[in-house]
Write a protein that holds these residues in place. Structure first.
Motif, PDB file in Angstrom:
ATOM      1  N   SER A 120       1.877   4.735   3.198  1.00  0.00           N
ATOM      2  CA  SER A 120       1.876   3.356   3.691  1.00  0.00           C
ATOM      3  C   SER A 120       0.575   2.649   3.312  1.00  0.00           C
ATOM      4  CB  SER A 120       2.051   3.334   5.216  1.00  0.00           C
ATOM      5  OG  SER A 120       3.292   3.917   5.590  1.00  0.00           O
ATOM      6  N   ILE A 121      -0.532   3.368   3.380  1.00  0.00           N
ATOM      7  CA  ILE A 121      -1.832   2.784   3.018  1.00  0.00           C
ATOM      8  C   ILE A 121      -1.865   2.433   1.530  1.00  0.00           C
ATOM      9  CG2 ILE A 121      -4.293   3.284   2.800  1.00  0.00           C
ATOM     10  CD1 ILE A 121      -4.093   4.909   5.367  1.00  0.00           C
ATOM     11  N   LEU A 122      -1.269   3.291   0.694  1.00  0.00           N
ATOM     12  CA  LEU A 122      -1.252   3.038  -0.746  1.00  0.00           C
ATOM     13  C   LEU A 122      -0.450   1.791  -1.111  1.00  0.00           C
ATOM     14  CD1 LEU A 122      -0.841   6.638  -2.216  1.00  0.00           C
ATOM     15  CD2 LEU A 122      -2.871   5.175  -2.296  1.00  0.00           C
ATOM     16  N   LEU A 123       0.496   1.425  -0.248  1.00  0.00           N
ATOM     17  CA  LEU A 123       1.278   0.215  -0.512  1.00  0.00           C
ATOM     18  C   LEU A 123       0.420  -1.048  -0.468  1.00  0.00           C
ATOM     19  CD1 LEU A 123       4.547   0.892   1.533  1.00  0.00           C
ATOM     20  CD2 LEU A 123       4.278   0.971  -0.952  1.00  0.00           C
ATOM     21  N   ILE A 124      -0.677  -1.016   0.279  1.00  0.00           N
ATOM     22  CA  ILE A 124      -1.520  -2.209   0.425  1.00  0.00           C
ATOM     23  C   ILE A 124      -2.198  -2.581  -0.890  1.00  0.00           C
ATOM     24  CG2 ILE A 124      -3.509  -3.190   1.633  1.00  0.00           C
ATOM     25  CD1 ILE A 124      -2.775  -1.435   4.037  1.00  0.00           C
ATOM     26  N   PRO A 125      -2.948  -1.656  -1.547  1.00  0.00           N
ATOM     27  CA  PRO A 125      -3.549  -2.045  -2.834  1.00  0.00           C
ATOM     28  C   PRO A 125      -2.498  -2.339  -3.905  1.00  0.00           C
ATOM     29  CG  PRO A 125      -3.882   0.299  -2.406  1.00  0.00           C
ATOM     30  CD  PRO A 125      -3.375  -0.308  -1.146  1.00  0.00           C
ATOM     31  N   MET A 126      -1.334  -1.664  -3.814  1.00  0.00           N
ATOM     32  CA  MET A 126      -0.272  -1.952  -4.777  1.00  0.00           C
ATOM     33  C   MET A 126       0.205  -3.399  -4.632  1.00  0.00           C
ATOM     34  SD  MET A 126       3.612  -0.562  -5.023  1.00  0.00           S
ATOM     35  CE  MET A 126       4.066  -1.894  -3.906  1.00  0.00           C
ATOM     36  N   ALA A 127       0.396  -3.840  -3.378  1.00  0.00           N
ATOM     37  CA  ALA A 127       0.846  -5.211  -3.137  1.00  0.00           C
ATOM     38  C   ALA A 127      -0.205  -6.217  -3.596  1.00  0.00           C
ATOM     39  CB  ALA A 127       1.157  -5.402  -1.655  1.00  0.00           C
ATOM     40  N   LEU A 128      -1.469  -5.931  -3.330  1.00  0.00           N
ATOM     41  CA  LEU A 128      -2.546  -6.817  -3.769  1.00  0.00           C
ATOM     42  C   LEU A 128      -2.594  -6.904  -5.291  1.00  0.00           C
ATOM     43  CD1 LEU A 128      -5.392  -5.764  -1.295  1.00  0.00           C
ATOM     44  CD2 LEU A 128      -4.024  -7.865  -1.251  1.00  0.00           C
ATOM     45  N   PHE A 129      -2.348  -5.784  -5.948  1.00  0.00           N
ATOM     46  CA  PHE A 129      -2.354  -5.759  -7.407  1.00  0.00           C
ATOM     47  C   PHE A 129      -1.282  -6.671  -7.981  1.00  0.00           C
ATOM     48  CE2 PHE A 129      -0.628  -4.026 -11.339  1.00  0.00           C
ATOM     49  CZ  PHE A 129      -1.761  -3.971 -12.137  1.00  0.00           C
ATOM     50  N   TRP A 130      -0.068  -6.572  -7.418  1.00  0.00           N
ATOM     51  CA  TRP A 130       1.032  -7.395  -7.931  1.00  0.00           C
ATOM     52  C   TRP A 130       0.817  -8.866  -7.621  1.00  0.00           C
ATOM     53  CZ3 TRP A 130       4.474  -6.332 -11.480  1.00  0.00           C
ATOM     54  CH2 TRP A 130       4.741  -4.986 -11.763  1.00  0.00           C
ATOM     55  N   VAL A 181       6.951   3.101  -4.163  1.00  0.00           N
ATOM     56  CA  VAL A 181       7.896   2.475  -3.227  1.00  0.00           C
ATOM     57  C   VAL A 181       9.038   3.424  -2.896  1.00  0.00           C
ATOM     58  CG1 VAL A 181       9.601   0.639  -2.975  1.00  0.00           C
ATOM     59  CG2 VAL A 181       7.339   0.111  -3.872  1.00  0.00           C
ATOM     60  N   TYR A 182       9.593   4.075  -3.910  1.00  0.00           N
ATOM     61  CA  TYR A 182      10.701   5.000  -3.666  1.00  0.00           C
ATOM     62  C   TYR A 182      10.242   6.243  -2.913  1.00  0.00           C
ATOM     63  CZ  TYR A 182      13.463   2.173  -6.900  1.00  0.00           C
ATOM     64  OH  TYR A 182      14.137   1.146  -7.509  1.00  0.00           O
ATOM     65  N   LEU A 183       9.045   6.706  -3.210  1.00  0.00           N
ATOM     66  CA  LEU A 183       8.512   7.865  -2.498  1.00  0.00           C
ATOM     67  C   LEU A 183       8.290   7.525  -1.039  1.00  0.00           C
ATOM     68  CD1 LEU A 183       7.523  10.765  -2.708  1.00  0.00           C
ATOM     69  CD2 LEU A 183       5.267   9.892  -3.353  1.00  0.00           C
ATOM     70  N   TRP A 184       7.749   6.335  -0.791  1.00  0.00           N
ATOM     71  CA  TRP A 184       7.539   5.882   0.591  1.00  0.00           C
ATOM     72  C   TRP A 184       8.873   5.747   1.313  1.00  0.00           C
ATOM     73  CZ3 TRP A 184       8.977   1.305   3.140  1.00  0.00           C
ATOM     74  CH2 TRP A 184       8.372   1.086   4.382  1.00  0.00           C
ATOM     75  N   GLY A 185       9.867   5.148   0.665  1.00  0.00           N
ATOM     76  CA  GLY A 185      11.182   4.999   1.288  1.00  0.00           C
ATOM     77  C   GLY A 185      11.830   6.330   1.584  1.00  0.00           C
ATOM     78  N   GLY A 186      11.718   7.272   0.648  1.00  0.00           N
ATOM     79  CA  GLY A 186      12.288   8.603   0.869  1.00  0.00           C
ATOM     80  C   GLY A 186      11.606   9.332   2.007  1.00  0.00           C
ATOM     81  N   ALA A 187      10.278   9.184   2.077  1.00  0.00           N
ATOM     82  CA  ALA A 187       9.537   9.829   3.164  1.00  0.00           C
ATOM     83  C   ALA A 187       9.924   9.218   4.510  1.00  0.00           C
ATOM     84  CB  ALA A 187       8.037   9.678   2.922  1.00  0.00           C
ATOM     85  N   MET A 188      10.097   7.907   4.548  1.00  0.00           N
ATOM     86  CA  MET A 188      10.501   7.241   5.789  1.00  0.00           C
ATOM     87  C   MET A 188      11.857   7.767   6.263  1.00  0.00           C
ATOM     88  SD  MET A 188       8.381   4.747   6.966  1.00  0.00           S
ATOM     89  CE  MET A 188       9.351   3.380   7.614  1.00  0.00           C
TER      90      MET A 188
END
Length: 215
Positions: free
Chosen positions: A18-28, A86-93
């Motif tokens: 979930s934390i990794l999603l933050i810099p990814m979103a900022l990057f995009w 994103v897919y890894l996060w969704g699968g983990a969720m």
């Protein structure tokens, strides 16, 4: 429902993703503000700019094969990593929702590991679906500045009949292209001056040869 999703996202087994999603979103967001500059990550060397390193032909060949398998020569690496995350996060969720590991760190790690395989498959399918779009975007840039007949230098560790990248000289800014040599030609090392000879539309690569000044 939202609170349940939030609690799941910040649970110990999912929180790192979930934390990794933050810099990814900022990057995009940064890329969108920058007018969709899709040349954001191009690793130096090898297929599509991927540097296979100097770890030997076996390692280099394996990395190039893996890179091509996920269409990394056409889809930017940053996009591939974003899809995978994103897919890894969704699968983990989903895994933690249907099979709650409680406070068992080992079980939580196993659920995350199991999520990796479907994430890789979905990343491959997504890259395949979006491949024409990225090819089109890069193709429009290539039409604006023709490279046939122009000189450049090999940017990858090697350039041969199966992999390579060349930086074409340009007064405004260098142009980075995927390049190949004719079958049977001697591989060229990084820095070798070459001439862009023709374009292979089927593979969306340029065929190059040694520049006359190197002969």
């Amino acid at each position: 429902m939202i609170e349940e999703i939030w609690n799941l996202a910040i649970s110990p087994g999912v929180l790192p993703l979930s934390i990794l999603l933050i810099p990814m979103a900022l990057f995009w967001v940064t890329c969108l503000i920058g007018s969709f500059d899709f040349d954001f990550i191009g690793f130096d060397g090898g297929e599509g700019g991927f540097d296979s390193g100097d770890g030997g032909d076996l390692v280099g060949g394996s990395m190039r094969w893996l890179f091509r398998f996920f269409h990394g020569d056409e889809v930017p690496v940053a996009a591939l990593l974003s899809f995978l995350l994103v897919y890894l996060w969704g699968g983990a969720m989903l895994g933690h929702y249907f099979f709650p590991p409680g406070n068992d760190g080992v079980e939580a790690a196993k659920l995350d590991a199991w999520a990796l395989l479907p994430a890789l498959v979905l990343t491959k399918l997504t890259a395949l679906a979006l491949r024409p779009m990225f090819i089109s975007l890069r193709g429009l840039e290539g039409e604006a500045k023709p490279v046939l007949g122009r000189a450049g230098r090999v940017r990858s560790r090697v350039c041969d009949a199966s992999a390579g990248q060349v930086e074409v000289e340009d007064p405004e800014s260098p142009l980075l292209i995927n390049a190949r040599l004719a079958p049977g030609a001697e591989p060229l090392s990084r820095g070798t001056r070459v001439m862009v000879e023709s374009r292979d539309p089927d593979r969306d690569v340029y065929l190059v040869k040694v520049h006359p000044e190197n002969s």
